[in-house]
Design a protein around this motif. Structure first.
Motif, PDB file in Angstrom:
ATOM      1  N   UNK A  75       0.823  -1.210   0.000  1.00 17.18           N
ATOM      2  CA  UNK A  75       0.000   0.000   0.000  1.00 17.18           C
ATOM      3  C   UNK A  75       0.862   1.267   0.000  1.00 17.18           C
ATOM      4  N   UNK A  76       2.155   1.103  -0.234  1.00 20.37           N
ATOM      5  CA  UNK A  76       3.030   2.272  -0.273  1.00 20.37           C
ATOM      6  C   UNK A  76       3.876   2.377   0.982  1.00 20.37           C
ATOM      7  N   UNK A  77       4.549   3.497   1.109  1.00 16.92           N
ATOM      8  CA  UNK A  77       5.466   3.681   2.242  1.00 16.92           C
ATOM      9  C   UNK A  77       4.746   3.948   3.563  1.00 16.92           C
ATOM     10  N   UNK A  78       3.464   4.262   3.491  1.00 16.35           N
ATOM     11  CA  UNK A  78       2.693   4.457   4.729  1.00 16.35           C
ATOM     12  C   UNK A  78       1.512   3.484   4.728  1.00 16.35           C
ATOM     13  N   UNK A 105      12.654  -2.155   6.370  1.00 21.13           N
ATOM     14  CA  UNK A 105      11.708  -1.418   7.214  1.00 21.13           C
ATOM     15  C   UNK A 105      12.318  -0.115   7.707  1.00 21.13           C
ATOM     16  N   UNK A 106      13.551  -0.166   8.159  1.00 20.22           N
ATOM     17  CA  UNK A 106      14.212   1.052   8.660  1.00 20.22           C
ATOM     18  C   UNK A 106      14.298   2.104   7.561  1.00 20.22           C
ATOM     19  N   UNK A 107      14.681   1.663   6.372  1.00 19.56           N
ATOM     20  CA  UNK A 107      14.829   2.614   5.267  1.00 19.56           C
ATOM     21  C   UNK A 107      13.478   3.184   4.836  1.00 19.56           C
ATOM     22  N   UNK A 108      12.475   2.332   4.840  1.00 24.05           N
ATOM     23  CA  UNK A 108      11.144   2.820   4.468  1.00 24.05           C
ATOM     24  C   UNK A 108      10.661   3.886   5.447  1.00 24.05           C
ATOM     25  N   UNK A 109      10.894   3.647   6.742  1.00 27.56           N
ATOM     26  CA  UNK A 109      10.396   4.580   7.750  1.00 27.56           C
ATOM     27  C   UNK A 109      11.068   5.948   7.638  1.00 27.56           C
ATOM     28  N   UNK A 110      12.276   5.980   7.134  1.00 28.14           N
ATOM     29  CA  UNK A 110      12.937   7.269   6.922  1.00 28.14           C
ATOM     30  C   UNK A 110      12.498   7.869   5.585  1.00 28.14           C
ATOM     31  N   UNK A 111      12.382   6.994   4.593  1.00 30.78           N
ATOM     32  CA  UNK A 111      11.990   7.456   3.253  1.00 30.78           C
ATOM     33  C   UNK A 111      10.599   8.082   3.242  1.00 30.78           C
ATOM     34  N   UNK A 112       9.722   7.560   4.080  1.00 34.42           N
ATOM     35  CA  UNK A 112       8.341   8.055   4.039  1.00 34.42           C
ATOM     36  C   UNK A 112       8.265   9.540   4.414  1.00 34.42           C
ATOM     37  N   UNK A 113       9.303  10.039   5.093  1.00 34.25           N
ATOM     38  CA  UNK A 113       9.352  11.456   5.489  1.00 34.25           C
ATOM     39  C   UNK A 113      10.376  12.234   4.663  1.00 34.25           C
ATOM     40  N   UNK A 130      11.854  11.266   1.738  1.00 35.00           N
ATOM     41  CA  UNK A 130      11.817  11.059   0.282  1.00 35.00           C
ATOM     42  C   UNK A 130      11.399  12.344  -0.424  1.00 35.00           C
ATOM     43  N   UNK A 131      11.726  12.443  -1.715  1.00 34.81           N
ATOM     44  CA  UNK A 131      11.474  13.670  -2.491  1.00 34.81           C
ATOM     45  C   UNK A 131      10.028  14.161  -2.371  1.00 34.81           C
ATOM     46  N   UNK A 132       9.087  13.278  -2.632  1.00 34.57           N
ATOM     47  CA  UNK A 132       7.674  13.673  -2.677  1.00 34.57           C
ATOM     48  C   UNK A 132       7.184  14.099  -1.292  1.00 34.57           C
ATOM     49  N   UNK A 133       7.568  13.328  -0.289  1.00 37.93           N
ATOM     50  CA  UNK A 133       7.132  13.644   1.074  1.00 37.93           C
ATOM     51  C   UNK A 133       7.677  14.990   1.527  1.00 37.93           C
TER      52      UNK A 133
END
Lengths: 379, 272
Positions: free
Chosen positions: A211-214, A249-257, A259-262
């Motif tokens: 469902x995406x990064x979140x 998981x660690x990388x996703x949790x940082x990327x979700x904030x 990341x470029x779009x966020x």
């Protein structure tokens, strides 16, 4: 139609902003200079069936809002300096378990008990790195009573949207001063609620990245049974030490904030007369008000000074500051600490221009004169 | 009689982490029987724990499970219960987690008399970290951090709970397996804070340092020290030396916290 207006204290505006955002749970512990947030909410929440609980300590308060949020509540806590230090353990828990909640941090002098009734801005790095471990942070830094209201609403929106703790950090001056505030009507400001699962309980995984990064978060008591832990976990929510799961998981949790779009969505700042500026002031909270005054005074003398005011403090507006660093001769960073955000500006500017700190930790605000003198020195 | 534990165990989550001879599994089975006998809805039941061997228990069971931080279970559980009072909230944890680092949350949850059931598995030691002394390690005993014998006095968890205001306090042991589910069930049915202390054993980190040659010896100890409350009345102080009382130690009807807060809501919403 005329808007409802009032003369409100910053902390009171915070409480009303929370209510506007749909806050229905507050767990807190008394501490100066944030207590008014709790006082207002103890009065307002039960009026519509919301819950207020004064917990046994700061850690308990933080625990209570995470527990409440897992049942679907929009939960808030408020504290200051040493109280925020105590909450750090569970701010980290909310990060890794990805539980939406909002933490108000009204900054006073420090470290330790410091100067409870004096202003400070020395907890901006605590907001970023206070809890242990790698994690992304969202922290907002309002500079007026009106903005405390709107940024508290935005904090709830971001917490719900990105499924994580969001901090609103402002100094005691902004928290305790009184200003005119215009109450937004319902519908004037966007209200975001967390995504609910679109799959049935049998298919639901609390960290399902399809469902995406979140990933959507189900509420306890709605038919979805799942596991929440502070351990590194796989997408199904259960603990794992498998390298590839932990890393992803660690990388996703940082990327979700971060990341470029966020970043585009979360970053927010105000620029004042920066287009032709040759000297830039970087200031937030009450200090930005002195800085703006200084800009106006210096402009009268023909000195090309501009102000960059971050409203989102974390994630840091790296791209814009890097660009401004190439445009101006120097960046001056006044703040009520001995150079915290100054270091971040320096890091991002990468030596393109000098970055000069004006620090103050004597419990007094930074006045425009101090800033004006520094600008004239570098000019 | 064969019992369908599988109904409550999460598929694929066993084997558990507990050592051979550990009593936590006995407590888990007791909990399952208690929940089953009370007919709790799995969807509407939260199992909350802190950190430690005992705190891994909720992960194995098919409920809304919340494995929190060290000592914080009661505070998280308070948030869950307060926000959604219609949920059944059960806390599972150990003695170090609940009475040392979590001591403040423990006593205040008792004081509020919030409607939850807290099963505290007292194995006298910090097991997961390798056997350091807890507030419940007997004075004089050996732990990895009391090589000369434990100088600390101990907590009596049940007395602590009663003193702090819990309105249902019961104690049993991992040896008395059938009593575990009866007491937990009574605790679940009780409106208010129910503490069920289960004296447990840790052969790996406590037993081997304290002259228990086998798990059987440890279980025998639990059997020998337990005295039912009813029987204790007929015993002399001398006979009660070194014993612990088991059964329902305290029960009282007092206003429950969420009900009290419902009155606040009624008052506030009427007083607009």
């Amino acid at each position: 139609m005329a808007k409802k207006v009032a003369l409100l204290q910053g902390n009171e505006a915070c409480a009303h902003g929370a209510l506007y955002a749909g806050c229905n749970f507050f767990g807190g512990y008394p501490i100066t200079p944030s207590t008014e947030v709790a006082e207002v909410l103890s009065n307002e929440l039960p009026k519509f069936g919301g819950k207020f609980i004064q917990m046994e300590d700061e850690i308990g308060a933080m625990a209570s809002i995470i527990g409440a949020s897992l049942t679907g509540a929009k939960a808030l806590t408020a504290s200051s300096g040493p109280g925020i230090s105590l909450k750090q353990e569970l701010i980290g828990y909310a990060c890794i378990a990805e539980v939406p909640c909002v933490i108000i941090s009204v900054m006073r002098g420090g470290p330790s008990t410091g100067m409870p009734t004096g202003p400070g801005q020395s907890d901006v790095m605590q907001a970023k790195w206070g809890t242990h471990g790698d994690h992304a942070t969202i922290a907002l830094a309002p500079a007026s009573v009106q903005e405390i209201f709107t940024e508290t609403v935005r904090a709830f929106n971001l917490a719900e949207k990105y499924r994580m703790p969001v901090q609103v950090v402002y100094d005691e001056i902004v928290g305790h001063m009184r200003e005119r505030i215009e109450f937004p009507e319902p519908g004037d400001l966007e209200i975001i609620n967390r995504a609910k699962p679109t799959v049935g309980p049998d298919k639901y995984k609390p960290y399902d990245t399809s469902f995406g990064d979140v990933p959507p978060l189900a509420a306890y008591g709605t038919g979805y049974r799942y596991h929440v832990t502070g351990l590194n976990k796989a997408q199904d929510g259960f603990p794992t030490t498998k390298a590839e799961y932990v890393d992803a998981e660690e990388r996703r949790q940082i990327r979700k904030v971060e990341g470029e779009v966020a970043r585009v969505d979360i970053e927010k700042y105000e620029e004042y007369l920066t287009d032709d500026a040759t000297i830039l002031l970087f200031a937030y909270g009450s200090t930005s008000r002195s800085a703006r005054y200084a800009v106006n005074e210096l402009r009268k003398e023909g000195i090309k000074v501009g102000l960059f005011r971050p409203i989102t403090l974390w994630p840091f507006p790296e791209k814009r500051i890097a660009a401004l660093g190439k445009q101006v001769k120097a960046i001056i960073v006044p703040e009520l600490n001995l150079g915290q955000m100054n270091l971040e500006v320096e890091r991002v500017v990468k030596g393109a221009c000098p970055v000069i700190s004006i620090g103050r930790v004597d419990g007094e605000p930074i006045n425009p004169g101090q800033i004006i003198a520094q600008v004239k020195e570098v000019k | 009689m064969a019992y369908d534990y599988e109904k409550y165990i999460r598929p694929g989550k066993l084997p558990h982490i507990w050592c051979p001879g550990c009593g936590h599994g006995i407590v888990m089975k007791g909990l399952i029987r208690a929940i089953d006998s009370c007919g709790l809805d799995k969807n509407n039941t939260a199992l909350v724990s802190g950190i430690g061997c005992a705190s891994r228990l909720p992960g194995y069971l098919d409920f809304c499970t919340l494995h929190t931080a060290h000592g914080r279970a009661a505070a998280f559980a308070t948030g869950v219960k307060m926000a959604k009072p219609e949920m059944n909230v059960i806390v599972m944890g150990g003695d170090g987690d609940g009475t040392a680092i979590g001591g403040n949350h423990f006593i205040h949850a008792c004081r509020r008399n919030i409607d939850m059931t807290y099963v505290i598995m007292n194995n006298l030691i910090y097991g997961m970290t390798g056997g350091q002394f807890s507030p419940c390690t007997p004075t004089g005993d050996k732990a990895s951090t009391t090589p000369y014998g434990n100088p600390d006095p101990t907590f009596d968890i049940s007395k602590l709970a009663i003193g702090a205001g819990a309105t249902f306090v019961a104690r049993t042991t991992a040896f008395h397996a059938t009593q575990i589910d009866k007491l937990i069930a009574e605790g679940i049915k009780h409106k208010g804070m129910a503490i069920i202390e289960v004296l447990d054993d840790c052969p790996t980190t406590y037993g081997r340092r304290n002259k228990f040659r086998s798990v059987i010896d440890m279980m025998k100890r639990l059997k020998d020290i337990a005295v039912p409350v009813a029987a204790a009345g007929k015993m002399t102080a001398e006979q009660l030396e070194g014993k612990v009382l088991t059964g329902v130690l305290y029960k009282e009807d007092k206003p429950e916290y969420c009900e009290q807060y419902a009155k606040v809501i009624a008052k506030a919403s009427g007083a607009k």
